[in-house]
Write a protein that holds these residues in place. Structure first.
Motif, short mmCIF file in Angstrom:
data_model
loop_
_atom_site.label_atom_id
_atom_site.label_comp_id
_atom_site.label_asym_id
_atom_site.label_seq_id
_atom_site.Cartn_x
_atom_site.Cartn_y
_atom_site.Cartn_z
N LEU A 1 -28.70 -69.85 -2.12
CA LEU A 1 -29.77 -68.92 -1.81
C LEU A 1 -29.44 -67.50 -2.27
CD1 LEU A 1 -30.82 -70.09 1.76
CD2 LEU A 1 -32.01 -70.47 -0.38
N PHE A 2 -28.17 -67.16 -2.33
CA PHE A 2 -27.80 -65.82 -2.74
C PHE A 2 -28.00 -65.59 -4.23
CE2 PHE A 2 -25.33 -66.12 1.20
CZ PHE A 2 -25.76 -64.97 1.82
N THR A 3 -27.82 -66.64 -5.03
CA THR A 3 -27.92 -66.50 -6.48
C THR A 3 -29.22 -67.06 -7.04
OG1 THR A 3 -26.86 -68.62 -6.93
CG2 THR A 3 -25.41 -66.70 -6.72
N LEU A 4 -29.95 -67.80 -6.23
CA LEU A 4 -31.17 -68.50 -6.64
C LEU A 4 -30.88 -69.53 -7.73
CD1 LEU A 4 -33.76 -65.59 -6.55
CD2 LEU A 4 -33.21 -67.23 -4.76
N LYS B 1 -6.50 -71.69 -10.19
CA LYS B 1 -6.36 -71.02 -8.90
C LYS B 1 -7.76 -70.73 -8.35
CE LYS B 1 -1.97 -70.94 -9.29
NZ LYS B 1 -1.36 -72.15 -8.81
N PRO B 2 -7.90 -70.71 -7.03
CA PRO B 2 -9.22 -70.42 -6.45
C PRO B 2 -9.66 -69.00 -6.78
CG PRO B 2 -7.60 -70.89 -4.72
CD PRO B 2 -6.90 -71.00 -6.02
N LEU B 3 -10.97 -68.86 -6.97
CA LEU B 3 -11.57 -67.55 -7.20
C LEU B 3 -12.07 -67.00 -5.87
CD1 LEU B 3 -13.81 -68.29 -10.31
CD2 LEU B 3 -11.60 -67.13 -10.28
N PRO B 4 -12.03 -65.69 -5.69
CA PRO B 4 -12.66 -65.13 -4.48
C PRO B 4 -14.16 -65.42 -4.54
CG PRO B 4 -11.35 -63.47 -5.64
CD PRO B 4 -11.42 -64.66 -6.53
N LEU B 5 -14.70 -65.92 -3.45
CA LEU B 5 -16.13 -66.23 -3.43
C LEU B 5 -16.99 -64.99 -3.62
CD1 LEU B 5 -16.47 -69.05 -0.76
CD2 LEU B 5 -16.57 -69.22 -3.24
N ALA C 1 -20.59 -74.62 12.29
CA ALA C 1 -21.14 -73.63 11.36
C ALA C 1 -22.37 -72.95 11.95
CB ALA C 1 -21.49 -74.29 10.03
N LEU C 2 -23.16 -73.68 12.71
CA LEU C 2 -24.36 -73.09 13.31
C LEU C 2 -24.03 -71.98 14.31
CD1 LEU C 2 -26.59 -76.24 13.86
CD2 LEU C 2 -26.95 -74.37 12.23
N HIS C 3 -22.80 -71.95 14.80
CA HIS C 3 -22.38 -70.92 15.75
C HIS C 3 -21.62 -69.79 15.06
CE1 HIS C 3 -23.70 -73.44 19.03
NE2 HIS C 3 -23.05 -74.46 18.49
N HIS C 4 -21.60 -69.79 13.75
CA HIS C 4 -20.89 -68.75 12.99
C HIS C 4 -21.61 -67.42 13.15
CE1 HIS C 4 -19.25 -66.57 9.54
NE2 HIS C 4 -18.21 -67.39 9.65
N ARG C 5 -20.84 -66.35 13.08
CA ARG C 5 -21.40 -65.00 13.25
C ARG C 5 -22.44 -64.65 12.19
NH1 ARG C 5 -18.07 -61.14 9.96
NH2 ARG C 5 -16.44 -62.43 9.04
N TYR C 6 -22.43 -65.34 11.04
CA TYR C 6 -23.43 -65.08 10.00
C TYR C 6 -24.84 -65.24 10.55
CZ TYR C 6 -26.48 -65.98 6.04
OH TYR C 6 -27.53 -65.95 5.15
N ALA D 1 -19.72 -61.74 6.48
CA ALA D 1 -19.92 -62.92 7.33
C ALA D 1 -20.39 -64.11 6.50
CB ALA D 1 -20.94 -62.61 8.43
N ALA D 2 -21.26 -63.89 5.53
CA ALA D 2 -21.74 -64.98 4.67
C ALA D 2 -20.59 -65.55 3.84
CB ALA D 2 -22.86 -64.48 3.76
#
Length: 149
Positions: A1-4, A50-54, A86-91, A64-65
């Motif tokens: 949803l952030f990038t469409l 190596k992992p990339l920062p999201l 996940a539904l209880h996450h602060r996001y 939070a996202a």
């Protein structure tokens, strides 16, 4: 949803795995203790990535996202957050707050693709340069074979 756009727009199962590894890093027994027990683990190999920062992948996401995305995209399923947790996450408690479905008009739900009578649009995946390539070709081409964005 952030990038469409899809974050991992794979065209095949191997392509999908490669795109995930590009962002999350190549899984190892150190990062995912039981990964070597997966079927065909020894048959498919990717370069050491190596992992990339999201935040590079989701630049408009709040802290939070990003934290929620990290928890949902954990490679090791034992470390991945459950949907219930996940539904209880602060996001979900930060602005903009979600609307209660009862507060939405039929027109707005239809426009958002939430109507059962209106089909949802399909977002086509980007075609990678090596569509249909074998895992050997992927290993040879390495992470530069794909352009994520």
């Amino acid at each position: 949803l952030f990038t469409l756009n899809p974050v991992f727009p794979g065209m095949s199962d191997i392509d999908q795995l490669f795109r995930v590894a590009q962002v999350r890093g190549t899984p190892t027994v150190e990062t995912w203790p039981s990964v070597d027990k997966l079927p065909d683990f020894d048959k498919i190999g990717f370069p050491d990535m190596k992992p990339l920062p999201l935040s590079l992948i989701l630049p408009r996401a709040s802290a939070a996202a990003l934290d929620l995305a990290e928890a949902l995209l954990a490679m090791d399923p034992c470390r991945r957050v459950t949907a219930e947790h996940a539904l209880h996450h602060r996001y979900f408690a930060e602005a903009p707050l979600p609307s209660d479905p009862s507060e939405l008009s039929p027109e707005s739900t239809a426009e958002a693709g939430m109507s059962s009578t209106k089909p949802r649009p399909v977002v086509p995946a980007r075609t990678p340069a090596f569509e249909g390539a074998s895992s050997r070709k992927l290993r040879a081409q390495g992470p530069e074979a794909l352009k994520l964005f």
